[in-house]
Scaffold this active site. Structure first.
Site, PDB file in Angstrom:
ATOM      1  N   GLU A 105      21.473  -6.137 -28.665  1.00 29.07           N
ATOM      2  CA  GLU A 105      20.631  -4.924 -28.676  1.00 29.07           C
ATOM      3  C   GLU A 105      19.998  -4.620 -30.042  1.00 29.07           C
ATOM      4  OE1 GLU A 105      23.061  -1.819 -27.019  1.00 29.07           O
ATOM      5  OE2 GLU A 105      23.244  -2.831 -25.100  1.00 29.07           O
TER       6      GLU A 105
ATOM      7  N   ASN B  10      21.290 -10.999 -26.921  1.00 30.11           N
ATOM      8  CA  ASN B  10      21.564 -10.273 -25.669  1.00 30.11           C
ATOM      9  C   ASN B  10      20.968  -8.870 -25.736  1.00 30.11           C
ATOM     10  OD1 ASN B  10      23.083 -10.165 -23.130  1.00 30.11           O
ATOM     11  ND2 ASN B  10      24.461  -8.715 -24.157  1.00 30.11           N
TER      12      ASN B  10
ATOM     13  N   HIS C 264      21.591  -4.025 -16.475  1.00 29.14           N
ATOM     14  CA  HIS C 264      22.175  -2.761 -16.012  1.00 29.14           C
ATOM     15  C   HIS C 264      21.041  -2.006 -15.308  1.00 29.14           C
ATOM     16  CE1 HIS C 264      25.928  -3.206 -18.197  1.00 29.14           C
ATOM     17  NE2 HIS C 264      25.241  -3.538 -19.278  1.00 29.14           N
TER      18      HIS C 264
ATOM     19  N   GLU D   7      25.260  -8.871 -17.831  1.00 28.68           N
ATOM     20  CA  GLU D   7      26.041  -7.633 -17.656  1.00 28.68           C
ATOM     21  C   GLU D   7      25.601  -6.874 -16.415  1.00 28.68           C
ATOM     22  OE1 GLU D   7      26.228  -5.174 -21.160  1.00 28.68           O
ATOM     23  OE2 GLU D   7      26.218  -6.877 -22.523  1.00 28.68           O
TER      24      GLU D   7
ATOM     25  N   ASP E  90      25.003  -4.685 -13.285  1.00 35.75           N
ATOM     26  CA  ASP E  90      25.538  -3.711 -12.324  1.00 35.75           C
ATOM     27  C   ASP E  90      24.358  -2.963 -11.739  1.00 35.75           C
ATOM     28  OD1 ASP E  90      25.099  -1.967 -14.557  1.00 35.75           O
ATOM     29  OD2 ASP E  90      27.241  -1.930 -15.018  1.00 35.75           O
TER      30      ASP E  90
HETATM   31  C1  XIL Z   1      30.665  -1.096 -22.706  1.00 33.02           C
HETATM   32  C2  XIL Z   1      32.062  -1.279 -22.128  1.00 33.02           C
HETATM   33  O1  XIL Z   1      31.974  -1.742 -20.821  1.00 33.02           O
HETATM   34  C3  XIL Z   1      32.809   0.023 -22.182  1.00 33.02           C
HETATM   35  O2  XIL Z   1      34.155  -0.151 -21.761  1.00 33.02           O
HETATM   36  C4  XIL Z   1      32.778   0.577 -23.591  1.00 33.02           C
HETATM   37  O3  XIL Z   1      33.371   1.871 -23.602  1.00 33.02           O
HETATM   38  C5  XIL Z   1      31.355   0.685 -24.116  1.00 33.02           C
HETATM   39  O4  XIL Z   1      30.719  -0.577 -23.999  1.00 33.02           O
HETATM   40  N1  XIL Z   1      25.921  -3.029 -23.171  1.00 33.02           N
HETATM   41  C6  XIL Z   1      26.799  -3.879 -23.778  1.00 33.02           C
HETATM   42  C7  XIL Z   1      28.271  -3.739 -23.539  1.00 33.02           C
HETATM   43  O5  XIL Z   1      26.359  -4.833 -24.429  1.00 33.02           O
HETATM   44  O6  XIL Z   1      29.027  -4.134 -24.644  1.00 33.02           O
HETATM   45  C8  XIL Z   1      28.640  -2.356 -23.120  1.00 33.02           C
HETATM   46  O7  XIL Z   1      30.025  -2.362 -22.750  1.00 33.02           O
HETATM   47  C9  XIL Z   1      27.753  -1.892 -21.992  1.00 33.02           C
HETATM   48  C10 XIL Z   1      26.302  -1.867 -22.404  1.00 33.02           C
END
Ligand code: XIL
Length: 362
Positions: free
Chosen positions: A172, A213, A249, A279, A281
């Site tokens: 990020e 990423n 996400h 990642e 969802d």
């Molecule tokens: C999130 C975790 O899933 C949580 O448990 C934690 O509290 C915060 O981070 N983008 C990312 C991840 O790259 O590292 C993040 O993970 C979610 C968003």
């Protein structure tokens, strides 16, 4: 003595009729017309179909939950052939004090993966979040910060050399306009922190594949243009970067159009870069309905299809295995229902949709 026979028979007949006519009443006792229910084979694990196609289907896993819940561990090992370290290898958790590392979670996750024939994605070396107070609160000079980050990357990547196949080296770093995000690392080191981090990760494990990423850069937009420009600069400069992670996400209404994701993957492929969905969802909001679960399944299926059809995408990771422990649940008391298995570890329609997609692929 025959007298009561007729009224009794009538009574039974009346009773039987009323039972037959009232379908809401429970059947009083089993009858021979009840057939044994046909044996339905359980769906195959996702990983078995993925493996047949040389594909990696993964889940983010936290040691915190793995340690406490063996049902969760069984689910992860059965369904996925890859895990991403969700929190345990982030800077804060793994390097809580200047001279102390805590590898308990990372070691346990890697051991779990090895015991279950799973690959590991390491997440993440350089990010603006989940950094320890001693780091971000310190009055550190640029030179000290460079030394410190190099030591951190050498130590963490070096420890898992040969055991962690892919690393999210920088997470990020681009903002919504496509420019470098104003982060702790940018302020402390300047834009060079990105190529330096890749260089050091490569020196620490020359066989690991190294990723940039980010989120919200899946479709064609200002942000993904910025990511593209960044990774192109790195490639042109001979920096060891091998892939881009699309976090994915998303929610039911803003999921990226599959055609745009495919086009974005293709242009990254032309730079010689792999793409992983890292990642995923799919948030459904507060109320869970069958229609929403269906729509969620379609989005998962579409993104798997895009990845399977691209010639530079062989990995799709979901950010959690069950809603019980997903980060969305941490924040929204389980109402976002974004991953593949529900809070009782049951597969959602999205699992069937992914299986179907695998089956349609050679
Ligand atoms: C999130 C975790 O899933 C949580 O448990 C934690 O509290 C915060 O981070 N983008 C990312 C991840 O790259 O590292 C993040 O993970 C979610 C968003």
């Amino acid at each position: 003595m025959k007298k009561p026979f007729l009224p009794l028979a009538l009574l039974f007949a009346t009773l039987a009729c009323s039972i037959l006519q009232a379908p809401t009443l429970p059947t009083p006792f089993p009858t021979s017309t009840v057939l044994p229910s046909p044996t339905v084979a359980p769906p195959p694990p996702l990983r078995s179909l993925a493996e047949e196609r040389g594909f990696w289907i993964g889940s983010a896993v936290s040691y915190e939950y793995l340690r406490a819940d063996s049902i969760y561990g069984d689910l992860v090992a059965r369904e996925f052939n890859l895990l991403t370290t969700e929190n345990d290898l982030k800077f804060g958790p793994v390097h809580p004090e200047p001279d102390r590392y805590d590898f308990e979670g990372g070691d346990a996750l890697v051991a779990f993966a090895q015991a279950n024939g799973m690959a590991v994605r390491g997440h993440t070396l350089v990010w603006d979040s989940q950094n320890p107070d001693w780091l971000v609160g310190g009055n550190t000079t640029r030179d000290e910060l460079i030394r410190l980050l190099r030591e951190h990357i050498y130590t963490v990547v070096g420890r898992y050399r040969g055991q962690i196949a892919a690393w999210d080296v920088v997470n990020e770093a681009i903002d919504g306009d496509g420019n470098l995000h104003d982060t702790f690392w940018l302020r402390g080191i300047g834009p060079d922190y990105i190529p330096l981090a890749f260089q050091w990760a490569h020196e620490a494990d020359p066989d690991a594949i190294l990723f940039y990423n980010d989120q919200g850069a899946e479709r064609m937009n200002a942000k993904s243009d910025g990511v593209y420009a960044l990774v192109k600069r790195l490639r042109d400069g001979g920096i060891p970067i091998h892939g881009v992670g699309m976090q994915m996400h998303v929610d039911l209404y803003t999921a990226p159009p599959p055609g745009e994701v495919a086009a974005n993957m293709a242009r990254l492929g032309e730079l010689g870069l792999e793409v992983h969905i890292t990642e995923m969802d799919v948030r459904v909001g507060s109320e869970i309905t069958p229609e929403k679960m269906h729509r969620q399944a379609v989005i998962y299926q579409d993104m798997l299809k895009v990845c399977l059809e691209a010639n530079n995408c062989d990995t799709m990771v979901v950010w959690g295995a069950t809603d019980r422990y997903s980060w969305l649940s941490e924040r929204t008391s389980m109402q976002d229902a974004g991953v593949l298995f529900d809070i009782d570890y049951r597969p959602k329609p999205a699992v069937e949709a992914l299986l179907e997609r695998f089956e349609l692929t050679e």
